[in-house]
Design an enzyme around this catalytic site. Structure first.
Site, PDB file in Angstrom:
ATOM      1  N   ASP A 176       0.855  -1.191   0.000  1.00  0.00           N
ATOM      2  CA  ASP A 176       0.000   0.000   0.000  1.00  0.00           C
ATOM      3  C   ASP A 176       0.892   1.244   0.000  1.00  0.00           C
ATOM      4  OD1 ASP A 176      -1.667   2.123   0.376  1.00  0.00           O
ATOM      5  OD2 ASP A 176      -2.855   1.208   1.975  1.00  0.00           O
ATOM      6  N   HIS A 181       0.443   8.029   4.106  1.00  0.00           N
ATOM      7  CA  HIS A 181       1.127   7.393   5.226  1.00  0.00           C
ATOM      8  C   HIS A 181       2.604   7.786   5.351  1.00  0.00           C
ATOM      9  CE1 HIS A 181      -2.559   5.202   5.417  1.00  0.00           C
ATOM     10  NE2 HIS A 181      -2.386   4.729   4.195  1.00  0.00           N
ATOM     11  N   ILE A 196      -0.363   9.470   8.667  1.00  0.00           N
ATOM     12  CA  ILE A 196      -1.011   8.542   9.598  1.00  0.00           C
ATOM     13  C   ILE A 196      -0.703   7.099   9.203  1.00  0.00           C
ATOM     14  CG2 ILE A 196      -2.842  10.179  10.158  1.00  0.00           C
ATOM     15  CD1 ILE A 196      -4.717   8.492   8.336  1.00  0.00           C
ATOM     16  N   GLY A 199      -4.504   1.831   7.948  1.00  0.00           N
ATOM     17  CA  GLY A 199      -5.508   1.140   8.755  1.00  0.00           C
ATOM     18  C   GLY A 199      -5.211  -0.355   8.847  1.00  0.00           C
TER      19      GLY A 199
HETATM   20  C1  LIG Z   1      -7.768  -1.717  -1.692  1.00  0.00           C
HETATM   21  C2  LIG Z   1      -8.852  -1.076  -0.859  1.00  0.00           C
HETATM   22  C3  LIG Z   1      -8.607  -1.082   0.592  1.00  0.00           C
HETATM   23  C4  LIG Z   1      -8.702   0.242   1.215  1.00  0.00           C
HETATM   24  C5  LIG Z   1      -7.341   0.910   1.407  1.00  0.00           C
HETATM   25  C6  LIG Z   1      -7.494   2.354   1.711  1.00  0.00           C
HETATM   26  C7  LIG Z   1      -6.154   3.072   1.512  1.00  0.00           C
HETATM   27  C8  LIG Z   1      -5.398   3.243   2.800  1.00  0.00           C
HETATM   28  O1  LIG Z   1      -4.036   3.552   2.477  1.00  0.00           O
HETATM   29  C9  LIG Z   1      -6.038   4.372   3.587  1.00  0.00           C
HETATM   30  C10 LIG Z   1      -5.888   4.225   5.046  1.00  0.00           C
HETATM   31  O2  LIG Z   1      -5.337   3.264   5.564  1.00  0.00           O
HETATM   32  S1  LIG Z   1      -6.572   5.496   5.996  1.00  0.00           S
HETATM   33  C11 LIG Z   1      -6.183   5.021   7.671  1.00  0.00           C
HETATM   34  C12 LIG Z   1      -7.248   4.179   8.326  1.00  0.00           C
HETATM   35  N1  LIG Z   1      -8.566   4.817   8.405  1.00  0.00           N
HETATM   36  C13 LIG Z   1      -8.810   5.824   9.276  1.00  0.00           C
HETATM   37  O3  LIG Z   1      -7.936   6.307   9.976  1.00  0.00           O
HETATM   38  C14 LIG Z   1     -10.229   6.341   9.323  1.00  0.00           C
HETATM   39  C15 LIG Z   1     -10.605   6.703  10.734  1.00  0.00           C
HETATM   40  N2  LIG Z   1     -12.025   7.130  10.764  1.00  0.00           N
HETATM   41  C16 LIG Z   1     -12.404   8.406  10.708  1.00  0.00           C
HETATM   42  O4  LIG Z   1     -11.566   9.312  10.660  1.00  0.00           O
HETATM   43  C17 LIG Z   1     -13.893   8.709  10.721  1.00  0.00           C
HETATM   44  O5  LIG Z   1     -14.573   7.588  11.235  1.00  0.00           O
HETATM   45  C18 LIG Z   1     -14.470   9.006   9.298  1.00  0.00           C
HETATM   46  C19 LIG Z   1     -13.789  10.251   8.702  1.00  0.00           C
HETATM   47  C20 LIG Z   1     -14.256   7.813   8.360  1.00  0.00           C
HETATM   48  C21 LIG Z   1     -15.961   9.261   9.406  1.00  0.00           C
HETATM   49  O6  LIG Z   1     -16.169  10.280  10.339  1.00  0.00           O
HETATM   50  P1  LIG Z   1     -17.381  11.321  10.201  1.00  0.00           P
HETATM   51  O7  LIG Z   1     -17.346  11.991   8.878  1.00  0.00           O
HETATM   52  O8  LIG Z   1     -17.362  12.172  11.432  1.00  0.00           O
HETATM   53  O9  LIG Z   1     -18.621  10.377  10.154  1.00  0.00           O
HETATM   54  P2  LIG Z   1     -19.691  10.106  11.299  1.00  0.00           P
HETATM   55  O10 LIG Z   1     -20.479  11.356  11.521  1.00  0.00           O
HETATM   56  O11 LIG Z   1     -19.033   9.450  12.466  1.00  0.00           O
HETATM   57  O12 LIG Z   1     -20.622   9.017  10.599  1.00  0.00           O
HETATM   58  C22 LIG Z   1     -21.320   9.344   9.395  1.00  0.00           C
HETATM   59  C23 LIG Z   1     -21.841   8.058   8.830  1.00  0.00           C
HETATM   60  O13 LIG Z   1     -20.749   7.264   8.334  1.00  0.00           O
HETATM   61  C24 LIG Z   1     -20.673   6.012   9.036  1.00  0.00           C
HETATM   62  N3  LIG Z   1     -19.265   5.774   9.318  1.00  0.00           N
HETATM   63  C25 LIG Z   1     -18.479   6.484  10.159  1.00  0.00           C
HETATM   64  N4  LIG Z   1     -17.234   5.985  10.154  1.00  0.00           N
HETATM   65  C26 LIG Z   1     -17.248   4.938   9.317  1.00  0.00           C
HETATM   66  C27 LIG Z   1     -16.258   4.014   8.925  1.00  0.00           C
HETATM   67  N5  LIG Z   1     -15.017   4.052   9.413  1.00  0.00           N
HETATM   68  N6  LIG Z   1     -16.596   3.057   8.034  1.00  0.00           N
HETATM   69  C28 LIG Z   1     -17.860   2.962   7.558  1.00  0.00           C
HETATM   70  N7  LIG Z   1     -18.845   3.830   7.903  1.00  0.00           N
HETATM   71  C29 LIG Z   1     -18.528   4.799   8.770  1.00  0.00           C
HETATM   72  C30 LIG Z   1     -21.487   6.203  10.302  1.00  0.00           C
HETATM   73  O14 LIG Z   1     -22.009   4.964  10.765  1.00  0.00           O
HETATM   74  C31 LIG Z   1     -22.545   7.171   9.827  1.00  0.00           C
HETATM   75  O15 LIG Z   1     -23.488   6.473   9.068  1.00  0.00           O
HETATM   76  P3  LIG Z   1     -24.938   6.122   9.704  1.00  0.00           P
HETATM   77  O16 LIG Z   1     -25.437   7.378  10.338  1.00  0.00           O
HETATM   78  O17 LIG Z   1     -25.730   5.644   8.534  1.00  0.00           O
HETATM   79  O18 LIG Z   1     -24.660   5.036  10.716  1.00  0.00           O
END
Ligand SMILES: CCCCCCC[C@@H](O)CC(=O)SCCNC(=O)CCNC(=O)[C@H](O)C(C)(C)COP(=O)(O)OP(=O)(O)OC[C@H]1O[C@@H](n2cnc3c(N)ncnc32)[C@H](O)[C@@H]1OP(=O)(O)O
Length: 270
Positions: A176, A181, A196, A199
Site C-alpha cells: 500500500d 502514510h 497517519i 488502517g
Molecule cells: C484496496 C482497498 C482497501 C482500502 C485501502 C485504503 C487506503 C489506505 O491507504 C487508507 C488508510 O489506511 S486510511 C487510515 C485508516 N482509516 C482511518 O484512519 C479512518 C478513521 N475514521 C475516521 O476518521 C472517521 O470515522 C471518518 C472520517 C471515516 C468518518 O467520520 P465522520 O465523517 O465524522 O462520520 P460520522 O459522523 O461518524 O458518521 C457518518 C456516517 O458514516 C458512518 N461511518 C463512520 N465511520 C465509518 C467508517 N469508518 N466506516 C464505515 N462507515 C462509517 C457512520 O455509521 C454514519 O453512518 P450512519 O449514520 O448511517 O450510521
C-alpha cells in the site's frame, strides 16, 4: 457522484498473484512480529491477515471517481478464511464493487475480493470499504446503520503493542503505497498534522495480538473491524477483548490516550 454510483456490481479480474516466504515474513515484520514469533517473522507460517494484502493490493486501479485521493480513508475491513493461507503460493482474485452509500459527510464505497487457490477452491474472501470525505450529499442511499457496543463488563484481556515511528515506512513495502502514510504535504492536504498509519497495519497488529492470545493462526475464521479514528506512527495500541462465545471474541483497539481507533471488532476461530 454519478461515477461512484455506476461502480456498483462492477467486477475486475480474475488476476493471479504469487508470493514467497520472503513476502510472508515482510508482512509479519511490518505488523510487529519479532523474535517471539519466529514462525511468522521468518515466513514459515503466514498470518491470515496477509491474505488481505494478497487479495486487495497490486492489481486493480483503485481510482473510484473524481475526488482528491488525500480525502480517502479506509472505513471497514473484513476477512473470511476458507482454508489456512500457505507460507508461499499463488491465488486467483476477483473483485466486485458491492455498494456505494451516501453517508452525508462522505461517500462510502464497499468492495469484495474472492481469492481461490490453483485448484479453484475458495481460499479467502475480504470486504473493505473506503470513506471519501466531502463526497457525500449526492442523494444516494445511506445504507445500513448498525449500533454496536462492547459487552458491558471489563475486558477479559487487554493486549498492548507500541508501534514504531517508522511503522508506516515499513508497512508500505507490503504493497500500500498511499502517500497519506509517508508524505507530510499529502497528509496535510488530507487534514492531518503528519502522515497517519495504514488502517490495515493497525488491523494486522490487532489480529496478531488476538491470535497470540486465543488460537493458532490456522484456526482464524473471520475478523471484522471499523476504523474509527486515525493512528499516528509511534502510538501505543491497546486491544480490549471479550470472549463472547465458543470461538468468538469481541474487541476494540484504542491508542494510549483512549481514542478508539478500531471499533466493532469481531474475531472468530474454529
Ligand atoms: C484496496 C482497498 C482497501 C482500502 C485501502 C485504503 C487506503 C489506505 O491507504 C487508507 C488508510 O489506511 S486510511 C487510515 C485508516 N482509516 C482511518 O484512519 C479512518 C478513521 N475514521 C475516521 O476518521 C472517521 O470515522 C471518518 C472520517 C471515516 C468518518 O467520520 P465522520 O465523517 O465524522 O462520520 P460520522 O459522523 O461518524 O458518521 C457518518 C456516517 O458514516 C458512518 N461511518 C463512520 N465511520 C465509518 C467508517 N469508518 N466506516 C464505515 N462507515 C462509517 C457512520 O455509521 C454514519 O453512518 P450512519 O449514520 O448511517 O450510521
Amino acid at each position: 457522484m454519478a461515477i461512484f454510483r455506476s461502480l456498483v456490481g462492477q467486477t475486475a479480474g480474475p488476476w493471479r498473484r504469487s508470493w514467497t516466504e520472503t513476502d510472508t515474513a515482510l508482512y509479519a515484520l511490518a505488523i510487529g512480529a519479532g523474535q517471539e514469533e519466529l514462525a511468522w517473522s521468518t515466513g514459515r507460517e503466514a498470518l491470515p491477515t496477509f491474505g488481505i494484502v494478497l487479495a486487495q493490493f497490486g492489481a486493480f486501479d483503485e481510482r473510484l471517481g473524481d475526488y482528491d485521493p488525500a480525502l480517502l480513508l479506509h472505513g471497514e475491513q473484513e476477512i473470511v478464511v476458507h482454508q489456512p493461507l500457505p507460507a508461499s503460493g499463488s491465488v486467483s482474485v476477483l473483485r466486485t464493487v458491492t455498494d456505494v452509500f451516501d453517508k452525508g459527510s462522505g461517500a462510502l464505497v464497499a468492495s469484495r475480493w474472492d481469492a481461490s487457490d490453483d485448484a479453484g477452491k475458495p481460499l479467502l474472501s475480504t470486504s473493505s470499504s473506503v470513506f471519501v470525505r466531502g463526497e457525500g450529499g449526492f442523494g444516494g442511499e445511506r445504507g445500513p446503520s448498525l449500533a454496536w457496543e462492547p459487552p458491558a463488563r471489563a475486558p477479559d484481556v487487554m493486549l498492548r503493542f507500541t508501534t514504531s515511528a517508522n511503522q508506516a515506512l515499513l508497512y508500505r513495502l507490503t504493497g500500500d503505497h498511499n502517500p497519506l502514510h509517508v508524505d507530510p504535504e499529502f497528509a496535510a492536504r488530507g487534514g492531518f498534522d503528519r502522515p497517519i498509519l495504514h488502517g490495515l497495519c493497525t488491523y494486522g497488529i490487532t489480529c496478531r495480538l488476538l491470535i497470540r492470545e486465543f488460537c493458532e493462526a490456522s484456526r482464524v475464521r473471520r475478523v471484522f473491524g471499523r476504523f474509527s479514528s486515525p493512528v499516528v506512527p509511534g502510538a501505543e495500541l491497546v486491544v480490549s477483548a471479550w470472549r463472547t462465545g465458543p470461538g468468538e471474541v469481541a474487541f476494540r483497539t484504542a491508542d494510549a490516550d483512549g481514542s478508539v481507533v478500531l471499533d466493532r471488532g469481531l474475531f472468530t476461530y474454529s
